[in-house]
Scaffold this active site. Structure first.
Site, PDB file in Angstrom:
ATOM      1  N   ASN A   9      24.750  12.495  21.942  1.00 25.97           N
ATOM      2  CA  ASN A   9      23.860  11.429  22.490  1.00 25.97           C
ATOM      3  C   ASN A   9      22.403  11.841  21.701  1.00 25.97           C
ATOM      4  OD1 ASN A   9      21.989  10.339  24.232  1.00 25.97           O
ATOM      5  ND2 ASN A   9      21.979  11.765  25.855  1.00 25.97           N
ATOM      6  N   TRP A  10      22.220  10.721  21.164  1.00 25.55           N
ATOM      7  CA  TRP A  10      20.846  10.874  20.176  1.00 25.55           C
ATOM      8  C   TRP A  10      19.769  10.580  20.677  1.00 25.55           C
ATOM      9  CZ3 TRP A  10      22.574   8.222  14.755  1.00 25.55           C
ATOM     10  CH2 TRP A  10      23.995   8.846  14.264  1.00 25.55           C
ATOM     11  N   LYS A  11      19.854  10.257  22.042  1.00 27.90           N
ATOM     12  CA  LYS A  11      18.681  10.062  22.885  1.00 27.90           C
ATOM     13  C   LYS A  11      17.723   8.893  22.037  1.00 27.90           C
ATOM     14  CE  LYS A  11      19.405  14.338  25.132  1.00 27.90           C
ATOM     15  NZ  LYS A  11      18.798  15.341  26.044  1.00 27.90           N
ATOM     16  N   HIS A  95      22.999   9.487  32.910  1.00 29.07           N
ATOM     17  CA  HIS A  95      22.470  10.561  32.284  1.00 29.07           C
ATOM     18  C   HIS A  95      21.150  11.244  33.185  1.00 29.07           C
ATOM     19  CE1 HIS A  95      20.068  13.282  29.499  1.00 29.07           C
ATOM     20  NE2 HIS A  95      21.414  13.477  28.871  1.00 29.07           N
ATOM     21  N   GLU A  97      18.421  12.170  32.448  1.00 29.03           N
ATOM     22  CA  GLU A  97      17.071  11.763  31.938  1.00 29.03           C
ATOM     23  C   GLU A  97      16.659  10.257  32.536  1.00 29.03           C
ATOM     24  OE1 GLU A  97      17.277  12.555  28.003  1.00 29.03           O
ATOM     25  OE2 GLU A  97      17.318  14.567  28.354  1.00 29.03           O
ATOM     26  N   GLU A 167      26.825  18.005  33.506  1.00 30.09           N
ATOM     27  CA  GLU A 167      25.650  18.563  32.886  1.00 30.09           C
ATOM     28  C   GLU A 167      24.573  18.962  33.713  1.00 30.09           C
ATOM     29  OE1 GLU A 167      25.099  16.002  28.858  1.00 30.09           O
ATOM     30  OE2 GLU A 167      24.109  15.023  30.219  1.00 30.09           O
ATOM     31  N   GLY A 173      18.684  20.668  27.217  1.00 28.98           N
ATOM     32  CA  GLY A 173      17.445  20.712  26.399  1.00 28.98           C
ATOM     33  C   GLY A 173      16.731  21.924  26.369  1.00 28.98           C
ATOM     34  N   SER A 213      22.639  22.123  26.222  1.00 25.74           N
ATOM     35  CA  SER A 213      22.624  23.075  25.186  1.00 25.74           C
ATOM     36  C   SER A 213      23.813  23.827  24.535  1.00 25.74           C
ATOM     37  CB  SER A 213      21.650  24.079  25.735  1.00 25.74           C
ATOM     38  OG  SER A 213      20.459  23.780  26.292  1.00 25.74           O
ATOM     39  N   GLY A 234      23.366  17.076  23.148  1.00 22.93           N
ATOM     40  CA  GLY A 234      22.003  16.315  22.790  1.00 22.93           C
ATOM     41  C   GLY A 234      21.642  16.950  21.732  1.00 22.93           C
ATOM     42  N   GLY A 235      20.702  17.635  21.660  1.00 25.91           N
ATOM     43  CA  GLY A 235      20.045  18.230  20.371  1.00 25.91           C
ATOM     44  C   GLY A 235      20.759  18.664  18.898  1.00 25.91           C
TER      45      GLY A 235
HETATM   46  C1  PEP Z   1      22.388  15.744  26.808  1.00 27.58           C
HETATM   47  O1  PEP Z   1      21.185  15.097  26.668  1.00 27.58           O
HETATM   48  O2  PEP Z   1      23.077  15.177  27.328  1.00 27.58           O
HETATM   49  C2  PEP Z   1      22.120  17.099  26.615  1.00 27.58           C
HETATM   50  C3  PEP Z   1      23.446  17.754  26.899  1.00 27.58           C
HETATM   51  O3  PEP Z   1      21.386  17.573  25.852  1.00 27.58           O
HETATM   52  P1  PEP Z   1      21.306  19.241  24.777  1.00 27.58           P
HETATM   53  O4  PEP Z   1      22.470  19.335  24.326  1.00 27.58           O
HETATM   54  O5  PEP Z   1      20.195  19.006  24.055  1.00 27.58           O
HETATM   55  O6  PEP Z   1      21.000  20.041  26.141  1.00 27.58           O
END
Ligand code: PEP
Length: 250
Positions: A9-11, A95, A97, A167, A173, A213, A234-235
């Site tokens: 997920n590049w957000k 998600h 967010e 999640e 994050g 994470s 994500g990151g």
């Molecule tokens: C996400 O945004 O779905 C996620 C899991 O982010 P991160 O891996 O950065 O925690």
């Protein structure tokens, strides 16, 4: 056999040039990998470009969101038909967010899921508890209610189009990860909840991804758990080398 999946997920990251660079690297690193479906979710403005760039690969392009209505006066929104018209047939919904910053409730998400299923799209449905829920030992109840509210009126046949992504919000994050044991415990609970509401076969078939994470350093341990079928990243998905290492940790 359940599908193993790693989705990035590049957000709201990567402009067009940066998207091109990352896709170019991913084509060399995570195309044609056996036994794992690789999905990337760039931002809306780069979706068609990404689809074209990955057309000849095994990498799937997903959207990060879509509107529940078929079309109409919803300024700034994107419909399922629009996504499908550019070749995008997978969408991330729910998600944390989107829930936290854009007011997406279980009821809205239910509508989005129904629309996506009707449009024959695949849904990566995200859900998970906040830190307070876990601290007060309400995390199982909370997760069960998120699933029930958004998904449990679906027909059994819809489940072939659903991928679940657990999640925990406190791990997204933050650098904080659920331990492999915590992830397994929740994934097993999710599967049991689905078996009760639908049937064992659906529960056994649905892929349940862990997100929060995930990094090259912890992916293997988490993915080794019986009910963890991959990850939503994500990151670490923004860097081709890290993402490849996570994909290869399956
Ligand atoms: C996400 O945004 O779905 C996620 C899991 O982010 P991160 O891996 O950065 O925690």
């Amino acid at each position: 056999m359940r599908k193993k999946i790693v989705a990035g997920n590049w957000k709201m990251n990567k402009n067009l040039a940066e998207t091109g660079n990352l896709l170019g690297e991913l084509k060399g690193r995570v195309d044609q990998i056996d036994n794992v479906e690789v999905i990337v979710a760039p931002t809306f403005t780069n979706l068609y470009y990404s689809f074209e760039q990955l057309r000849e690969t095994t990498i799937t392009v997903a959207a990060q969101n879509m509107h529940q209505a078929a079309n109409g006066a919803f300024t700034g929104e994107i419909s399922a038909d629009m996504l499908k018209s550019i070749g995008v047939e997978t969408v991330i919904l729910g998600h944390s967010e989107r829930r936290a910053h854009f007011g997406e409730t279980d009821a809205i998400l239910k509508e989005k899921v129904v629309t996506a299923i009707q449009k024959e799209m695949t849904v990566i449905f995200c859900f998970g508890e906040e830190l307070n829920d876990r601290k007060s030992d309400k995390h199982f109840d909370l997760v069960a209610s998120q699933l029930k509210n958004a998904l449990f009126d679906l027909d059994k046949s819809a489940w072939s189009q659903i991928i679940l992504a657990y999640e925990p919000v406190w791990a997204i994050g933050t650098g904080e990860t659920a331990s492999p044991k915590q992830a397994q415990e929740m994934h097993a609970f999710i599967r049991k909840t689905i078996a009760k509401a639908f049937d064992q076969q659906i529960a056994d078939q649905v892929s349940i991804l862990y997100g929060g994470s995930v990094k090259p350093a912890n992916a293997k341990e988490i993915f080794a758990k019986q009910d963890v079928d991959g990850g939503l990243i994500g990151g670490a998905a923004l860097d081709a080398e890290s993402f490849e290492a996570i994909v290869r940790a399956i």
